[in-house]
Design a protein around this motif. Structure first.
Motif, PDB file in Angstrom:
ATOM      1  N   ARG A 186      39.517 108.812  50.985  1.00 35.19           N
ATOM      2  CA  ARG A 186      38.685 107.722  50.733  1.00 35.19           C
ATOM      3  C   ARG A 186      38.740 107.323  49.164  1.00 35.19           C
ATOM      4  O   ARG A 186      38.616 106.104  48.919  1.00 35.19           O
ATOM      5  CB  ARG A 186      37.071 108.141  50.875  1.00 35.19           C
ATOM      6  N   ARG A 187      38.680 108.352  48.373  1.00 31.93           N
ATOM      7  CA  ARG A 187      39.162 107.877  46.910  1.00 31.93           C
ATOM      8  C   ARG A 187      40.105 107.202  46.453  1.00 31.93           C
ATOM      9  O   ARG A 187      40.341 106.372  45.833  1.00 31.93           O
ATOM     10  CB  ARG A 187      38.987 109.424  45.847  1.00 31.93           C
ATOM     11  N   ALA A 188      41.283 107.525  47.393  1.00 30.91           N
ATOM     12  CA  ALA A 188      42.461 106.711  47.309  1.00 30.91           C
ATOM     13  C   ALA A 188      42.307 105.501  47.761  1.00 30.91           C
ATOM     14  O   ALA A 188      42.881 104.266  47.072  1.00 30.91           O
ATOM     15  CB  ALA A 188      43.594 107.335  47.955  1.00 30.91           C
ATOM     16  N   ILE A 189      41.692 105.095  48.677  1.00 29.57           N
ATOM     17  CA  ILE A 189      41.263 103.750  49.308  1.00 29.57           C
ATOM     18  C   ILE A 189      40.637 103.137  48.446  1.00 29.57           C
ATOM     19  O   ILE A 189      40.864 101.871  48.023  1.00 29.57           O
ATOM     20  CB  ILE A 189      40.785 103.960  50.807  1.00 29.57           C
ATOM     21  N   GLU A 190      39.526 103.627  47.894  1.00 33.64           N
ATOM     22  CA  GLU A 190      38.556 102.867  47.213  1.00 33.64           C
ATOM     23  C   GLU A 190      39.114 102.552  45.340  1.00 33.64           C
ATOM     24  O   GLU A 190      38.562 101.575  45.026  1.00 33.64           O
ATOM     25  CB  GLU A 190      36.968 103.798  47.084  1.00 33.64           C
ATOM     26  N   THR A 191      39.966 103.478  45.269  1.00 33.72           N
ATOM     27  CA  THR A 191      40.570 103.048  43.840  1.00 33.72           C
ATOM     28  C   THR A 191      41.966 102.388  43.784  1.00 33.72           C
ATOM     29  O   THR A 191      42.485 102.199  42.998  1.00 33.72           O
ATOM     30  CB  THR A 191      40.782 104.400  43.084  1.00 33.72           C
ATOM     31  N   GLY A 192      42.421 101.974  44.990  1.00 35.61           N
ATOM     32  CA  GLY A 192      43.717 101.347  45.222  1.00 35.61           C
ATOM     33  C   GLY A 192      44.847 101.908  45.113  1.00 35.61           C
ATOM     34  O   GLY A 192      45.865 101.599  44.903  1.00 35.61           O
ATOM     35  N   GLU A 193      44.708 103.391  45.182  1.00 43.57           N
ATOM     36  CA  GLU A 193      45.866 104.288  45.191  1.00 43.57           C
ATOM     37  C   GLU A 193      46.426 104.594  46.488  1.00 43.57           C
ATOM     38  O   GLU A 193      46.592 105.604  46.887  1.00 43.57           O
ATOM     39  CB  GLU A 193      45.593 105.363  44.286  1.00 43.57           C
ATOM     40  N   SER A 194      46.663 103.412  47.265  1.00 44.91           N
ATOM     41  CA  SER A 194      46.943 103.736  48.778  1.00 44.91           C
ATOM     42  C   SER A 194      48.295 104.561  49.088  1.00 44.91           C
ATOM     43  O   SER A 194      48.498 105.151  50.151  1.00 44.91           O
ATOM     44  CB  SER A 194      47.256 102.359  49.408  1.00 44.91           C
ATOM     45  N   GLU A 195      49.083 104.350  47.852  1.00 45.65           N
ATOM     46  CA  GLU A 195      50.571 105.258  48.056  1.00 45.65           C
ATOM     47  C   GLU A 195      50.163 106.636  48.104  1.00 45.65           C
ATOM     48  O   GLU A 195      51.083 107.585  48.685  1.00 45.65           O
ATOM     49  CB  GLU A 195      51.423 104.979  46.826  1.00 45.65           C
ATOM     50  N   MET A 196      48.847 107.378  47.676  1.00 44.16           N
ATOM     51  CA  MET A 196      48.393 108.476  47.587  1.00 44.16           C
ATOM     52  C   MET A 196      48.248 108.969  49.073  1.00 44.16           C
ATOM     53  O   MET A 196      48.334 110.005  49.808  1.00 44.16           O
ATOM     54  CB  MET A 196      47.378 108.960  46.833  1.00 44.16           C
ATOM     55  N   LEU A 197      48.006 107.994  50.040  1.00 41.66           N
ATOM     56  CA  LEU A 197      47.727 108.321  51.312  1.00 41.66           C
ATOM     57  C   LEU A 197      48.684 108.923  52.215  1.00 41.66           C
ATOM     58  O   LEU A 197      48.667 109.735  52.912  1.00 41.66           O
ATOM     59  CB  LEU A 197      47.164 106.829  51.945  1.00 41.66           C
ATOM     60  N   GLY A 198      50.155 108.544  51.658  1.00 41.75           N
ATOM     61  CA  GLY A 198      51.248 109.190  52.365  1.00 41.75           C
ATOM     62  C   GLY A 198      50.972 110.837  52.194  1.00 41.75           C
ATOM     63  O   GLY A 198      51.262 111.340  53.215  1.00 41.75           O
ATOM     64  N   THR A 199      50.930 111.222  51.136  1.00 38.27           N
ATOM     65  CA  THR A 199      50.764 112.825  50.992  1.00 38.27           C
ATOM     66  C   THR A 199      49.598 113.238  51.722  1.00 38.27           C
ATOM     67  O   THR A 199      49.620 114.087  52.240  1.00 38.27           O
ATOM     68  CB  THR A 199      50.908 112.956  49.476  1.00 38.27           C
ATOM     69  N   ILE A 200      48.487 112.556  51.584  1.00 38.70           N
ATOM     70  CA  ILE A 200      47.284 112.921  52.301  1.00 38.70           C
ATOM     71  C   ILE A 200      47.499 113.087  53.683  1.00 38.70           C
ATOM     72  O   ILE A 200      47.056 114.133  54.317  1.00 38.70           O
ATOM     73  CB  ILE A 200      45.918 112.083  51.837  1.00 38.70           C
TER      74      ILE A 200
END
Length: 182
Positions: A132-146
């Protein structure tokens, strides 16, 4: 009433909830009314109980609100807006896995090893917050790792399959940072 859909059934994509939501909205429209998302969600949840026994409430909530929803069972859902657009890739294995069977299997294994499963569920919960934090802050590249870490936990709790693991591996080898398989 006859409903048809191209959403794969028993694939973890919320097809039953989506069809129920469409039906609820169609009935309200026929009566000249427009239900609010909470009404749709509540009615769809009743249908989900018939199909799944003890649904989580996530599918009916997401399809009823039609946008990003923060869902915690027993609390009022809140919507949020991603900081930027991103694309999700979903692979359909073609193998049906009814939710009530999958959930029942997890429940039985959890009853046999409650401490282990609670640790895994807590870890998944932590990843959801990170996502959620990654999505709300625009750090969608972090979603891969998550999502990769979450997939490993899903393997541990027994809800992945060899085919889903292969689809995930194939997608990563092709350059995807993650793949959520269905």
């Amino acid at each position: 009433i006859e409903l048809t859909s191209e959403i794969p059934i028993a694939s973890g994509l919320g097809s039953g909830a989506a069809l129920n939501a469409a039906l609820v909205r169609a009935i309200y429209a026929q009566a000249g009314q427009t239900p609010d998302p909470a009404q749709v969600s509540n009615l769809v949840y009743l249908g989900e109980q018939i199909y799944h026994g003890t649904p989580s409430g996530i599918d009916n909530t997401v399809v009823a609100y039609g946008q990003s929803v923060w869902f915690i069972k027993g609390t009022v859902p809140t919507t949020f807006v991603p900081a930027q657009k991103f694309t999700l890739a979903i692979a359909d294995s073609g193998i049906a896995s009814p939710t009530h069977e999958t959930v029942g299997g997890v429940r039985r294994r959890r009853e046999a090893e409650p401490e282990r499963y609670e640790r895994w569920f807590d870890a998944i919960g932590d990843l959801v917050w990170e996502a959620r934090r990654a999505i709300e802050t625009g750090e969608s590249e972090m979603l891969g790792t998550i999502f990769n870490r979450n997939h490993a936990l899903l393997q541990q709790i027994g809800v992945s399959t060899a085919l889903l693991d292969k689809l995930t591996e194939t997608a990563r080898n092709a350059g995807a940072s993650w793949l959520a398989g269905a």
